[in-house]
Design a protein around this motif. Structure first.
Motif, PDB file in Angstrom:
ATOM      1  N   ILE A 203       0.837  -1.192   0.000  1.00 52.41           N
ATOM      2  CA  ILE A 203       0.000   0.000   0.000  1.00 52.41           C
ATOM      3  C   ILE A 203       0.875   1.245   0.000  1.00 52.41           C
ATOM      4  O   ILE A 203       1.831   1.338   0.762  1.00 52.41           O
ATOM      5  CB  ILE A 203      -0.919   0.028   1.241  1.00 52.41           C
ATOM      6  CG1 ILE A 203      -1.784  -1.224   1.288  1.00 52.41           C
ATOM      7  CG2 ILE A 203      -1.764   1.284   1.284  1.00 52.41           C
ATOM      8  CD1 ILE A 203      -2.518  -1.406   2.586  1.00 52.41           C
ATOM      9  N   SER A 204       0.522   2.211  -0.864  1.00 51.43           N
ATOM     10  CA  SER A 204       1.186   3.504  -0.896  1.00 51.43           C
ATOM     11  C   SER A 204       0.101   4.579  -0.839  1.00 51.43           C
ATOM     12  O   SER A 204      -0.854   4.548  -1.608  1.00 51.43           O
ATOM     13  CB  SER A 204       2.012   3.646  -2.175  1.00 51.43           C
ATOM     14  OG  SER A 204       2.616   4.912  -2.223  1.00 51.43           O
ATOM     15  N   VAL A 205       0.269   5.524   0.101  1.00 45.27           N
ATOM     16  CA  VAL A 205      -0.745   6.544   0.325  1.00 45.27           C
ATOM     17  C   VAL A 205      -0.101   7.925   0.251  1.00 45.27           C
ATOM     18  O   VAL A 205       0.870   8.194   0.957  1.00 45.27           O
ATOM     19  CB  VAL A 205      -1.419   6.361   1.705  1.00 45.27           C
ATOM     20  CG1 VAL A 205      -2.528   7.374   1.910  1.00 45.27           C
ATOM     21  CG2 VAL A 205      -1.930   4.954   1.893  1.00 45.27           C
ATOM     22  N   ASP A 206      -0.641   8.786  -0.610  1.00 44.28           N
ATOM     23  CA  ASP A 206      -0.218  10.181  -0.671  1.00 44.28           C
ATOM     24  C   ASP A 206      -1.124  10.975   0.258  1.00 44.28           C
ATOM     25  O   ASP A 206      -2.350  10.824   0.222  1.00 44.28           O
ATOM     26  CB  ASP A 206      -0.352  10.733  -2.089  1.00 44.28           C
ATOM     27  CG  ASP A 206       0.604  10.066  -3.060  1.00 44.28           C
ATOM     28  OD1 ASP A 206       1.605   9.471  -2.612  1.00 44.28           O
ATOM     29  OD2 ASP A 206       0.350  10.141  -4.273  1.00 44.28           O
ATOM     30  N   VAL A 207      -0.516  11.825   1.093  1.00 47.57           N
ATOM     31  CA  VAL A 207      -1.297  12.604   2.046  1.00 47.57           C
ATOM     32  C   VAL A 207      -0.923  14.080   1.976  1.00 47.57           C
ATOM     33  O   VAL A 207       0.176  14.446   1.573  1.00 47.57           O
ATOM     34  CB  VAL A 207      -1.124  12.094   3.500  1.00 47.57           C
ATOM     35  CG1 VAL A 207      -1.671  10.695   3.656  1.00 47.57           C
ATOM     36  CG2 VAL A 207       0.314  12.161   3.953  1.00 47.57           C
ATOM     37  N   ASN A 208      -1.870  14.899   2.390  1.00 49.85           N
ATOM     38  CA  ASN A 208      -1.708  16.329   2.512  1.00 49.85           C
ATOM     39  C   ASN A 208      -1.878  16.641   3.993  1.00 49.85           C
ATOM     40  O   ASN A 208      -2.948  16.392   4.545  1.00 49.85           O
ATOM     41  CB  ASN A 208      -2.772  17.028   1.657  1.00 49.85           C
ATOM     42  CG  ASN A 208      -2.633  18.519   1.665  1.00 49.85           C
ATOM     43  OD1 ASN A 208      -1.640  19.066   2.125  1.00 49.85           O
ATOM     44  ND2 ASN A 208      -3.656  19.187   1.154  1.00 49.85           N
ATOM     45  N   LEU A 209      -0.832  17.147   4.636  1.00 50.20           N
ATOM     46  CA  LEU A 209      -0.892  17.429   6.063  1.00 50.20           C
ATOM     47  C   LEU A 209      -1.367  18.850   6.317  1.00 50.20           C
ATOM     48  O   LEU A 209      -1.057  19.755   5.554  1.00 50.20           O
ATOM     49  CB  LEU A 209       0.484  17.250   6.701  1.00 50.20           C
ATOM     50  CG  LEU A 209       0.754  15.930   7.393  1.00 50.20           C
ATOM     51  CD1 LEU A 209       0.655  14.781   6.445  1.00 50.20           C
ATOM     52  CD2 LEU A 209       2.054  15.956   8.108  1.00 50.20           C
ATOM     53  N   LYS A 210      -2.094  19.017   7.408  1.00 54.60           N
ATOM     54  CA  LYS A 210      -2.496  20.346   7.844  1.00 54.60           C
ATOM     55  C   LYS A 210      -1.289  21.036   8.462  1.00 54.60           C
ATOM     56  O   LYS A 210      -0.423  20.390   9.068  1.00 54.60           O
ATOM     57  CB  LYS A 210      -3.625  20.256   8.866  1.00 54.60           C
ATOM     58  CG  LYS A 210      -4.921  19.751   8.288  1.00 54.60           C
ATOM     59  CD  LYS A 210      -6.005  19.698   9.329  1.00 54.60           C
ATOM     60  CE  LYS A 210      -7.303  19.178   8.734  1.00 54.60           C
ATOM     61  NZ  LYS A 210      -8.336  18.993   9.761  1.00 54.60           N
ATOM     62  N   TYR A 211      -1.232  22.347   8.298  1.00 58.43           N
ATOM     63  CA  TYR A 211      -0.128  23.128   8.831  1.00 58.43           C
ATOM     64  C   TYR A 211      -0.031  22.935  10.347  1.00 58.43           C
ATOM     65  O   TYR A 211      -1.034  22.991  11.052  1.00 58.43           O
ATOM     66  CB  TYR A 211      -0.318  24.610   8.506  1.00 58.43           C
ATOM     67  CG  TYR A 211       0.801  25.477   9.011  1.00 58.43           C
ATOM     68  CD1 TYR A 211       2.015  25.515   8.344  1.00 58.43           C
ATOM     69  CD2 TYR A 211       0.650  26.237  10.151  1.00 58.43           C
ATOM     70  CE1 TYR A 211       3.056  26.299   8.798  1.00 58.43           C
ATOM     71  CE2 TYR A 211       1.679  27.027  10.624  1.00 58.43           C
ATOM     72  CZ  TYR A 211       2.874  27.050   9.946  1.00 58.43           C
ATOM     73  OH  TYR A 211       3.913  27.827  10.417  1.00 58.43           O
ATOM     74  N   GLY A 212       1.169  22.672  10.830  1.00 58.47           N
ATOM     75  CA  GLY A 212       1.394  22.486  12.254  1.00 58.47           C
ATOM     76  C   GLY A 212       1.354  21.031  12.703  1.00 58.47           C
ATOM     77  O   GLY A 212       1.755  20.723  13.828  1.00 58.47           O
ATOM     78  N   ALA A 213       0.902  20.139  11.869  1.00 58.57           N
ATOM     79  CA  ALA A 213       0.847  18.712  12.231  1.00 58.57           C
ATOM     80  C   ALA A 213       2.235  18.101  12.110  1.00 58.57           C
ATOM     81  O   ALA A 213       3.012  18.457  11.221  1.00 58.57           O
ATOM     82  CB  ALA A 213      -0.129  17.973  11.334  1.00 58.57           C
ATOM     83  N   SER A 214       2.566  17.205  13.002  1.00 53.60           N
ATOM     84  CA  SER A 214       3.856  16.517  12.974  1.00 53.60           C
ATOM     85  C   SER A 214       3.838  15.417  11.920  1.00 53.60           C
ATOM     86  O   SER A 214       2.984  14.527  11.964  1.00 53.60           O
ATOM     87  CB  SER A 214       4.148  15.912  14.345  1.00 53.60           C
ATOM     88  OG  SER A 214       5.281  15.061  14.284  1.00 53.60           O
ATOM     89  N   VAL A 215       4.791  15.484  11.001  1.00 49.48           N
ATOM     90  CA  VAL A 215       4.861  14.487   9.926  1.00 49.48           C
ATOM     91  C   VAL A 215       5.023  13.086  10.503  1.00 49.48           C
ATOM     92  O   VAL A 215       4.326  12.153  10.112  1.00 49.48           O
ATOM     93  CB  VAL A 215       6.014  14.813   8.950  1.00 49.48           C
ATOM     94  CG1 VAL A 215       6.189  13.689   7.941  1.00 49.48           C
ATOM     95  CG2 VAL A 215       5.780  16.133   8.252  1.00 49.48           C
TER      96      VAL A 215
END
Length: 108
Positions: free
Chosen positions: A61-73
């Motif tokens: 499984i490979s998932v592309d994500v968009n993180l919200k500003y301030g969230a820890s990667v």
């Protein structure tokens, strides 16, 4: 070559039990909704944020994500991996071989 389904049980008198890779895509999408710190990435005709490959009856499984500003990667990625693994195991009884999380952007 990758297949479109994964066998859960080999052929028996009553047939075979297999799951299409779209089932796993749906489970990943459900899992993404349950993790804090992610923004939606729209499905387009040419790109999909979830890629499922089945090679030698193993799930990749490979998932592309968009993180919200301030969230820890690190924290969000680990939480998402754990949630996907747990949901797939609980819903299908199958353990994914690997789950890759690709952070492609941040949203403000």
């Amino acid at each position: 070559m990758a297949k479109e389904y994964i066998l859960l049980k080999e052929k028996s008198d009553s047939g075979i039990i297999a799951l299409n890779k779209s089932v796993f895509e749906s489970i990943v999408e459900i899992s993404k909704d349950e993790v804090e710190g992610l923004s939606k990435i729209p499905h387009t005709r040419f790109s999909r944020p979830v890629s499922i490959k089945i090679v030698n009856n193993k799930l990749h499984i490979s998932v592309d994500v968009n993180l919200k500003y301030g969230a820890s990667v690190g924290v969000v990625s680990k939480n998402l991996q754990t949630k996907i693994y747990d949901n797939i195991l609980q819903m299908t009884g199958l353990k994914p071989s690997d789950i890759s999380i690709n952070v492609i952007s941040f949203s403000i």
